[in-house]
Design an enzyme around this catalytic site. Structure first.
Site, mmCIF file in Angstrom:
data_model
loop_
_atom_site.group_PDB
_atom_site.id
_atom_site.type_symbol
_atom_site.label_atom_id
_atom_site.label_comp_id
_atom_site.label_asym_id
_atom_site.label_seq_id
_atom_site.Cartn_x
_atom_site.Cartn_y
_atom_site.Cartn_z
ATOM 1 N N HIS A 66 0.844 -1.183 0.000
ATOM 2 C CA HIS A 66 0.000 0.000 0.000
ATOM 3 C C HIS A 66 0.881 1.235 0.000
ATOM 4 O O HIS A 66 1.939 1.243 0.631
ATOM 5 C CB HIS A 66 -0.917 0.018 1.236
ATOM 6 C CG HIS A 66 -2.075 0.936 1.081
ATOM 7 N ND1 HIS A 66 -2.002 2.279 1.360
ATOM 8 C CD2 HIS A 66 -3.335 0.706 0.622
ATOM 9 C CE1 HIS A 66 -3.168 2.829 1.092
ATOM 10 N NE2 HIS A 66 -3.995 1.908 0.638
ATOM 11 N N ASP B 261 -7.896 -5.579 0.075
ATOM 12 C CA ASP B 261 -8.367 -6.489 -0.968
ATOM 13 C C ASP B 261 -7.933 -7.938 -0.759
ATOM 14 O O ASP B 261 -8.400 -8.826 -1.460
ATOM 15 C CB ASP B 261 -7.872 -6.002 -2.345
ATOM 16 C CG ASP B 261 -8.492 -4.667 -2.708
ATOM 17 O OD1 ASP B 261 -9.707 -4.547 -2.570
ATOM 18 O OD2 ASP B 261 -7.754 -3.753 -3.114
HETATM 19 N N1 CMC Z 1 3.955 -7.741 -4.752
HETATM 20 C C1 CMC Z 1 5.270 -7.733 -4.987
HETATM 21 N N2 CMC Z 1 6.051 -6.647 -4.921
HETATM 22 C C2 CMC Z 1 5.444 -5.500 -4.604
HETATM 23 C C3 CMC Z 1 4.071 -5.423 -4.327
HETATM 24 C C4 CMC Z 1 3.312 -6.605 -4.413
HETATM 25 N N3 CMC Z 1 2.000 -6.592 -4.169
HETATM 26 N N4 CMC Z 1 3.748 -4.140 -4.042
HETATM 27 C C5 CMC Z 1 4.877 -3.442 -4.124
HETATM 28 N N5 CMC Z 1 5.915 -4.257 -4.454
HETATM 29 C C6 CMC Z 1 7.325 -3.887 -4.610
HETATM 30 C C7 CMC Z 1 7.533 -3.064 -5.860
HETATM 31 O O1 CMC Z 1 7.779 -3.910 -6.973
HETATM 32 C C8 CMC Z 1 8.725 -2.234 -5.452
HETATM 33 O O2 CMC Z 1 9.855 -3.092 -5.510
HETATM 34 P P1 CMC Z 1 11.337 -2.527 -5.911
HETATM 35 O O3 CMC Z 1 11.735 -1.652 -4.771
HETATM 36 O O4 CMC Z 1 12.159 -3.766 -6.065
HETATM 37 O O5 CMC Z 1 11.144 -1.782 -7.195
HETATM 38 C C9 CMC Z 1 8.472 -1.936 -3.998
HETATM 39 O O6 CMC Z 1 7.656 -3.017 -3.522
HETATM 40 C C10 CMC Z 1 7.749 -0.612 -3.754
HETATM 41 O O7 CMC Z 1 6.506 -0.656 -4.405
HETATM 42 P P2 CMC Z 1 5.845 0.508 -5.225
HETATM 43 O O8 CMC Z 1 5.348 -0.039 -6.528
HETATM 44 O O9 CMC Z 1 6.745 1.690 -5.265
HETATM 45 O O10 CMC Z 1 4.613 0.855 -4.311
HETATM 46 P P3 CMC Z 1 3.444 1.852 -4.654
HETATM 47 O O11 CMC Z 1 3.186 2.634 -3.440
HETATM 48 O O12 CMC Z 1 3.735 2.608 -5.906
HETATM 49 O O13 CMC Z 1 2.220 0.882 -4.997
HETATM 50 C C11 CMC Z 1 0.437 -0.623 -4.701
HETATM 51 C C12 CMC Z 1 1.252 0.522 -4.091
HETATM 52 C C13 CMC Z 1 -0.741 -0.927 -3.812
HETATM 53 C C14 CMC Z 1 -0.091 -0.196 -6.071
HETATM 54 C C15 CMC Z 1 1.353 -1.872 -4.846
HETATM 55 O O14 CMC Z 1 1.769 -2.298 -3.581
HETATM 56 C C16 CMC Z 1 0.678 -3.005 -5.589
HETATM 57 O O15 CMC Z 1 0.714 -3.036 -6.820
HETATM 58 N N6 CMC Z 1 0.007 -3.973 -4.875
HETATM 59 C C17 CMC Z 1 -0.721 -5.030 -5.543
HETATM 60 C C18 CMC Z 1 -2.079 -4.529 -6.027
HETATM 61 C C19 CMC Z 1 -3.027 -4.275 -4.856
HETATM 62 O O16 CMC Z 1 -3.180 -5.092 -3.979
HETATM 63 N N7 CMC Z 1 -3.724 -3.109 -4.887
HETATM 64 C C20 CMC Z 1 -4.705 -2.741 -3.869
HETATM 65 C C21 CMC Z 1 -4.256 -1.583 -3.044
HETATM 66 S S1 CMC Z 1 -5.201 -1.290 -1.551
HETATM 67 C C22 CMC Z 1 -6.820 -0.912 -2.037
HETATM 68 C C23 CMC Z 1 -6.976 0.136 -3.067
HETATM 69 O O17 CMC Z 1 -6.294 1.160 -3.105
HETATM 70 O O18 CMC Z 1 -7.819 -0.042 -3.918
#
Ligand code: CMC
Length: 426
Positions: A304, A361
């Site tokens: 998140h 989720d």
């Molecule tokens: N699985 C594997 N790796 C992950 C995940 C995950 N679910 N989430 C983040 N990472 C990794 C990402 O690849 C990055 O790695 P690195 O440092 O090696 O590049 C690191 O963690 C930081 O992640 P980020 O992409 O910078 O995080 P963000 O704040 O931009 O994204 C997020 C947040 C929720 C979009 C992301 O965690 C994600 O894609 N999660 C899976 C989808 C999900 O469950 N979404 C629902 C969110 S909560 C409810 C809502 O908002 O609707």
């Protein structure tokens, strides 16, 4: 005050502190005084507004609507009461509650013209596409000839119509998609019960609602009511800031919610569980694929932008999922996979280092599945819950007399000026 120095120039930026001691630097004079802008791709460090609706402390796992703890609301409130709270700022007293509830009931039936809209969609249309289109269409049936009618303002009526009809549309879209006749709303039933009746009743068979299912659905809706400046809410605010009406703004919110990284994750999570269930690889092997980012694989329902310790909504839903399935005496294979995945990830250095935890989720799909909601309707359920939040943010934008249109800047990295050389066109 923070002083920013640029060679021989300097700018004093006021510090802003919120009621929960959240700190920000006000850079609103930056470009006009210095010519510089800030660059913050995806807005991870940018406060886009001051808001009095929802408070989150991502490190401590705190979520409050208008000052009330989410844990308390999820346990004790109703969806209608929480919707009123988020939109109008305070819990309703008895007469305010009754008025709001009556207004919702008076708005729940769709205009017959909607049948034609539904018929225009192909059978396999995704219900999120239908929902967004229908919410915008709903705005076309609103009269803007009056400001106040019978003591009810146009905003109150539009808000009630959206909250009430989003549920009617969702159920109707589902019925159309499975080739069954639409079921009309049951005005005497509660919000969630009415929805279940419209989803699952048949002309010759009334659906009996299990009180535990009803409780779980109500809790699900309350937990999704608002979440401050997330992608869809920010979208609603951006659209609203241009002066767009409530329906158009919320319709845009539905589209933003649909994506897999946001509300679409609840569908993605259960698809991931099913993939593991039906494949040869183990949970551990799946986690390894995610860590290697094979084909962009992610652990859906984990991570998140704001929560860096735990998501309180996920904790509540995890308990609710166990309660619901234990009562039914079901050994739920998906819940077992979820537990195994969570257990492995929470002890794995990759997830610990990046502070990745189960989000709302991760468990919500298991509850929706236990209620009997089909997979492609999961994100629609999120949208039904989120509607009062979007409405509250639209209202906040419209009540701010100093609100300017949302319009970020950019750093251009494309071609510099080029000479136009015409080609021979026929
Ligand atoms: N699985 C594997 N790796 C992950 C995940 C995950 N679910 N989430 C983040 N990472 C990794 C990402 O690849 C990055 O790695 P690195 O440092 O090696 O590049 C690191 O963690 C930081 O992640 P980020 O992409 O910078 O995080 P963000 O704040 O931009 O994204 C997020 C947040 C929720 C979009 C992301 O965690 C994600 O894609 N999660 C899976 C989808 C999900 O469950 N979404 C629902 C969110 S909560 C409810 C809502 O908002 O609707």
């Amino acid at each position: 005050m923070l002083r920013i120095e640029f060679g021989d120039q300097s700018l004093e930026c006021p510090l802003v502190v919120g009621t929960e001691n959240e700190k920000a630097i006000d850079i609103s004079q930056l470009r006009s005084k210095t010519g510089y802008i800030t660059l913050d791709d995806s807005f991870g460090n940018t406060g886009s507004c001051k808001s009095g609706i929802t408070y989150i402390d991502g490190d401590k796992g705190v979520l409050r609507y208008r000052g009330y703890a989410i844990e308390e609301l999820a346990e004790k409130s109703s969806f209608i009461e929480t919707a009123y709270l988020i939109i109008y700022g305070n819990l309703p007293n008895k007469s305010e509650y009754d008025l709001f509830s009556d207004l919702l009931t008076s708005q729940e039936i769709l205009h017959e013209g909607f049948r034609h809209h539904f018929e225009g969609f192909p059978n396999n249309a995704h219900p999120m596409a239908m929902l967004s289109a229908m919410i915008n269409a709903m705005g076309c049936y609103q009269s803007d000839l009056y400001e106040v009618e019978d003591g009810v303002s146009r905003f109150d009526k539009s808000a009630a119509q959206l909250i009430s009809q989003v549920r009617t549309i969702a159920a109707a879209a589902y019925k159309m998609s499975i080739g069954q006749p639409m079921v009309y709303p049951y005005p005497e039933k509660s919000y969630a019960e009415n929805f279940l009746q419209m989803m699952f009743s048949l002309p010759n068979k009334h659906y009996e609602v299990d009180p535990d299912i009803l409780h779980a659905l109500t809790m699900f809706l309350i937990l999704h009511v608002d979440h401050e400046q997330n992608c869809s809410t920010s979208t609603v605010r951006v659209v609203a800031s241009s002066g767009a009406n409530l329906h158009a703004s919320c319709s845009a919110g539905v589209c933003a919610l649909w994506g897999r990284l946001h509300g679409g994750a609840n569908q993605g999570v259960v698809e991931m569980f099913n993939k593991i269930k039906n494949s040869d690889y183990t949970v551990k092997e799946f986690i390894e694929k995610v860590k290697k980012k094979e084909g962009g694989a992610k652990l859906m329902g984990f991570g998140h932008r704001v929560y860096k310790n735990f998501d309180p909504r996920a904790q509540i839903l995890q308990k609710a999922a166990h309660k619901l399935l234990d009562k039914a005496g079901k050994q739920d294979e998906l819940l077992e996979i979820a537990q195994e995945l969570a257990e492995s990830a929470l002890h794995d250095e990759y997830f610990i280092e990046r502070k990745l935890y189960p989000n709302v989720d991760f468990y919500s799909g298991i509850i929706l599945q236990a209620i009997g909601i089909p997979l492609n309707m999961f994100t629609v359920m999120f949208a039904i819950g989120r509607m009062p939040g979007w409405i509250a943010h639209w209202k906040e934008i419209n009540e701010n007399s100093k609100q300017r249109i949302y319009r970020p800047r950019q750093i251009y990295v494309g071609e510099t000026i080029r000479k136009y050389i015409p080609v021979d066109k026929r």
